[in-house]
Design a protein around this motif. Structure first.
Motif, PDB file in Angstrom:
ATOM      1  N   GLU A   1      47.438 -12.226 -85.452  1.00 41.55           N
ATOM      2  CA  GLU A   1      46.657 -12.307 -86.688  1.00 41.55           C
ATOM      3  C   GLU A   1      47.149 -11.316 -87.731  1.00 41.55           C
ATOM      4  O   GLU A   1      47.261 -11.652 -88.917  1.00 41.55           O
ATOM      5  CB  GLU A   1      45.175 -12.054 -86.406  1.00 41.55           C
ATOM      6  CG  GLU A   1      44.473 -13.212 -85.768  1.00 41.55           C
ATOM      7  CD  GLU A   1      42.991 -12.973 -85.614  1.00 41.55           C
ATOM      8  OE1 GLU A   1      42.237 -13.919 -85.860  1.00 41.55           O
ATOM      9  OE2 GLU A   1      42.588 -11.847 -85.263  1.00 41.55           O
ATOM     10  N   SER A   2      47.472 -10.110 -87.297  1.00 43.87           N
ATOM     11  CA  SER A   2      47.985  -9.088 -88.216  1.00 43.87           C
ATOM     12  C   SER A   2      49.306  -9.527 -88.837  1.00 43.87           C
ATOM     13  O   SER A   2      49.534  -9.356 -90.042  1.00 43.87           O
ATOM     14  CB  SER A   2      48.163  -7.765 -87.461  1.00 43.87           C
ATOM     15  OG  SER A   2      48.723  -6.794 -88.291  1.00 43.87           O
TER      16      SER A   2
ATOM     17  N   VAL B   1      50.444 -12.641 -89.280  1.00 35.13           N
ATOM     18  CA  VAL B   1      50.222 -13.734 -90.227  1.00 35.13           C
ATOM     19  C   VAL B   1      49.576 -13.204 -91.505  1.00 35.13           C
ATOM     20  O   VAL B   1      49.950 -13.605 -92.608  1.00 35.13           O
ATOM     21  CB  VAL B   1      49.377 -14.862 -89.579  1.00 35.13           C
ATOM     22  CG1 VAL B   1      48.947 -15.896 -90.608  1.00 35.13           C
ATOM     23  CG2 VAL B   1      50.165 -15.512 -88.451  1.00 35.13           C
ATOM     24  N   SER B   2      48.642 -12.282 -91.393  1.00 34.31           N
ATOM     25  CA  SER B   2      48.020 -11.683 -92.576  1.00 34.31           C
ATOM     26  C   SER B   2      49.041 -10.966 -93.442  1.00 34.31           C
ATOM     27  O   SER B   2      48.994 -11.049 -94.672  1.00 34.31           O
ATOM     28  CB  SER B   2      46.922 -10.697 -92.162  1.00 34.31           C
ATOM     29  OG  SER B   2      45.843 -11.379 -91.594  1.00 34.31           O
ATOM     30  N   LYS B   3      49.970 -10.265 -92.788  1.00 33.68           N
ATOM     31  CA  LYS B   3      51.023  -9.560 -93.524  1.00 33.68           C
ATOM     32  C   LYS B   3      51.882 -10.551 -94.312  1.00 33.68           C
ATOM     33  O   LYS B   3      52.233 -10.300 -95.462  1.00 33.68           O
ATOM     34  CB  LYS B   3      51.892  -8.749 -92.555  1.00 33.68           C
ATOM     35  CG  LYS B   3      52.912  -7.898 -93.242  1.00 33.68           C
ATOM     36  CD  LYS B   3      53.790  -7.022 -92.363  1.00 33.68           C
ATOM     37  CE  LYS B   3      53.713  -7.142 -90.894  1.00 33.68           C
ATOM     38  NZ  LYS B   3      54.706  -6.337 -90.184  1.00 33.68           N
TER      39      LYS B   3
ATOM     40  N   GLU C   1      50.906 -13.516 -95.378  1.00 40.21           N
ATOM     41  CA  GLU C   1      50.073 -14.039 -96.466  1.00 40.21           C
ATOM     42  C   GLU C   1      50.012 -13.056 -97.630  1.00 40.21           C
ATOM     43  O   GLU C   1      50.072 -13.463 -98.786  1.00 40.21           O
ATOM     44  CB  GLU C   1      48.663 -14.349 -95.960  1.00 40.21           C
ATOM     45  CG  GLU C   1      48.611 -15.548 -95.039  1.00 40.21           C
ATOM     46  CD  GLU C   1      47.245 -15.787 -94.442  1.00 40.21           C
ATOM     47  OE1 GLU C   1      46.983 -16.936 -94.060  1.00 40.21           O
ATOM     48  OE2 GLU C   1      46.441 -14.831 -94.345  1.00 40.21           O
ATOM     49  N   GLN C   2      49.915 -11.772 -97.338  1.00 37.62           N
ATOM     50  CA  GLN C   2      49.872 -10.751 -98.386  1.00 37.62           C
ATOM     51  C   GLN C   2      51.189 -10.667 -99.139  1.00 37.62           C
ATOM     52  O   GLN C   2      51.222 -10.267-100.296  1.00 37.62           O
ATOM     53  CB  GLN C   2      49.517  -9.389 -97.791  1.00 37.62           C
ATOM     54  CG  GLN C   2      48.088  -9.314 -97.313  1.00 37.62           C
ATOM     55  CD  GLN C   2      47.809  -8.046 -96.536  1.00 37.62           C
ATOM     56  OE1 GLN C   2      48.678  -7.194 -96.345  1.00 37.62           O
ATOM     57  NE2 GLN C   2      46.579  -7.903 -96.066  1.00 37.62           N
ATOM     58  N   ASN C   3      52.276 -11.050 -98.480  1.00 40.21           N
ATOM     59  CA  ASN C   3      53.603 -11.042 -99.109  1.00 40.21           C
ATOM     60  C   ASN C   3      53.950 -12.407 -99.690  1.00 40.21           C
ATOM     61  O   ASN C   3      55.121 -12.739 -99.847  1.00 40.21           O
ATOM     62  CB  ASN C   3      54.673 -10.616 -98.100  1.00 40.21           C
ATOM     63  CG  ASN C   3      54.581  -9.152 -97.762  1.00 40.21           C
ATOM     64  OD1 ASN C   3      54.253  -8.337 -98.604  1.00 40.21           O
ATOM     65  ND2 ASN C   3      54.853  -8.822 -96.512  1.00 40.21           N
ATOM     66  N   HIS C   4      52.930 -13.212 -99.963  1.00 37.46           N
ATOM     67  CA  HIS C   4      53.099 -14.533-100.577  1.00 37.46           C
ATOM     68  C   HIS C   4      54.003 -15.454 -99.758  1.00 37.46           C
ATOM     69  O   HIS C   4      54.836 -16.169-100.295  1.00 37.46           O
ATOM     70  CB  HIS C   4      53.617 -14.398-102.006  1.00 37.46           C
ATOM     71  CG  HIS C   4      52.760 -13.509-102.851  1.00 37.46           C
ATOM     72  ND1 HIS C   4      51.500 -13.868-103.263  1.00 37.46           N
ATOM     73  CD2 HIS C   4      52.976 -12.264-103.317  1.00 37.46           C
ATOM     74  CE1 HIS C   4      50.985 -12.882-103.967  1.00 37.46           C
ATOM     75  NE2 HIS C   4      51.840 -11.897-104.004  1.00 37.46           N
TER      76      HIS C   4
END
Length: 74
Positions: A57-58, A60-62, A64-67
């Protein structure tokens, strides 16, 4: 292999590299590269490498935050 994250999350605490690669639709080699570069965290239990649901999860979140991009160059 065909894994369903919602089912696995409730029954497994950690995944093999192969399972995690399948969950992310990546190859085993790509996952090891991400681990080696420090982009994806993992744990070792004896000689076995495992990736927890929280680590997935971490990661994938990273992304997403990096577009939608992750750095793969060392």
């Amino acid at each position: 292999m065909n894994f369903r994250p919602s089912q696995w999350q409730s029954t497994k605490l950690a995944y093999t590299v192969e399972e995690a690669a399948d969950l992310l639709s990546l190859s085993r080699a790509q996952l090891y590269r991400l681990i080696d570069l420090g982009e994806l965290q993992s744990i070792k239990i004896g000689k076995c490498r495992r990736i927890t649901w929280a680590q997935l999860e971490s990661f994938v979140s990273k992304i997403e935050q990096n577009h939608g991009f992750i750095r793969l160059l060392s």
